[in-house]
Design an enzyme around this catalytic site. Structure first.
Site, mmCIF file in Angstrom:
data_model
loop_
_atom_site.group_PDB
_atom_site.id
_atom_site.type_symbol
_atom_site.label_atom_id
_atom_site.label_comp_id
_atom_site.label_asym_id
_atom_site.label_seq_id
_atom_site.Cartn_x
_atom_site.Cartn_y
_atom_site.Cartn_z
ATOM 1 C CB ILE A 156 11.692 11.587 4.840
ATOM 2 C CG1 ILE A 156 12.342 12.759 3.670
ATOM 3 C CG2 ILE A 156 11.233 10.639 3.943
ATOM 4 C CD1 ILE A 156 13.453 12.098 2.905
ATOM 5 C CG ASP A 157 12.248 12.395 10.566
ATOM 6 O OD1 ASP A 157 11.268 12.724 10.661
ATOM 7 O OD2 ASP A 157 12.598 11.517 11.183
ATOM 8 C CE LYS A 158 17.206 21.112 9.570
ATOM 9 N NZ LYS A 158 17.459 22.107 11.033
#
Length: 353
Positions: A156-158
């Site tokens: 998942i994104d930062k």
């Protein structure tokens, strides 16, 4: 492998070259200029720099240097060779706290906090989730954080928070990977988005690929086009706040920035998502008090309001169905509470608090 950045380059005669990037063209690859082909696969490099790299012999196909106009064909091996060694991307164990919600001999499920990069990459070689996992499993003799056959199964994104599953053994990585590929896993996200919906639920379908004008952003293309990769997101309204809406998103596919790009595409960018326009005041009143309220909301949750809330899969060894549910993190919980109060008219005198 970390992605290379092509800087200003000069090639001295007989200079030693080092491989920085390698990709094999798909069997169905249509003839495509190699500079455009690499531009589509290298997030942090411009087409102009790729062309310059080709001019000095840095772009190779099937172990031979080619010019920018070479047409990539099925199963061509395209490599980027630079005159300096790659950054040492060996993953080192770092003592970073983890929120482990489940763990056994085969896998672990982690609730990642927003702001933590998942995997080392360009500009983020330390302090990542993978470094933290390496420390957590440092006494497990069979776990090598540099072995691609174990570790992260998905990402998942930062600045997205929420649940991730980690494979501790090659068997677990393979079997979990097959479930993600066959779309038999279950993943749902909660997102606060701009705007109201006329419907209670919906389906978004559109290929996702790199935005040609901003390589750090994804764009949505027609499903029948040959640009990008197919992507489908299902959404359901959970709560309406007038100018924003809390929605549940269920992924049928798992593309980079899928929810963020799809919601932007249908006119509902995620609240506070700077890259996709969510830090603009897209709905609402013109009053100074309303603007102050929105800025206060941005301060409470200074990242895209997106949380990977549930995760379900079959255990790779026992086959038992496993389902996990996580609470919203404090920033999103406070943000939603703020909007709930606004919608009920209870905070109209405290916008500037």
């Amino acid at each position: 492998m970390t992605e290379p950045i092509i800087d200003d380059i000069e090639l001295e005669e007989s200079a030693q070259l080092y491989e920085h990037f390698r990709i094999v063209a798909d069997k169905g690859q249509v003839p495509l200029r190699v500079d455009k082909f690499l531009f589509e696969h290298l997030q942090h490099s411009s087409r102009n720099r790729i062309q310059k790299a080709a001019e000095v012999g840095f772009v190779h196909v099937n172990d031979h240097p080619v010019k920018s106009n070479y047409k990539v064909r099925p199963l061509d091996v395209v490599t980027l060779m630079l005159d300096r060694p790659r950054h040492d991307d060996t993953i080192e164990a770092e003592d970073i706290p983890l929120n482990v919600v489940y763990e056994d001999d085969e896998l672990m499920v982690i609730n990642k906090e927003a702001g933590m990069v998942v995997h080392p990459g360009c500009g983020n070689y330390h302090g990542t989730l993978v470094n933290a996992i390496a420390w957590h499993l440092r006494n497990l003799a069979d776990y090598d954080p540099n072995d691609p056959e174990v570790g992260l199964v998905h990402r998942i994104d930062k600045d997205t928070s929420g649940l991730l599953v980690i494979a501790k053994t090659p068997n677990a990585k393979t079997k979990l990977g097959v479930q993600f590929f066959n779309k038999t896993t279950h993943r749902s996200y909660h997102a606060l988005v701009w705007g109201n919906f006329s419907e209670e639920s919906g389906r978004i379908e559109g290929n996702i690929g790199r935005d040609p004008k901003d390589r750090l952003r994804m764009s949505v293309f027609p499903p029948d086009s040959d640009i990008g990769k197919p992507a489908v997101t299902h959404y359901r309204v959970l709560e309406r706040f007038g100018y924003t809406t809390l929605v549940e998103c269920i992924l049928e596919t798992g593309r980079t920035h899928q929810i963020r790009a799809h919601m932007k595409h249908i006119g509902h960018p995620l609240f506070s998502d700077e890259r996709y326009g969510g830090t603009e005041i897209l709905r609402g009143e013109r009053s100074a008090s309303y603007r102050a309220f929105i800025q206060n909301c941005f301060s409470i949750c200074p990242r895209q309001a997106l949380h990977a809330k549930t995760l379900g899969f079959a255990h790779p060894t026992t086959g038992n169905k496993m389902d996990f549910n996580s609470e919203l993190p404090d920033d999103m919980a406070q943000l939603i509470s703020k909007w709930r109060g606004f919608n009920q008219g209870t905070t109209r005198d405290t916008f500037e608090e």
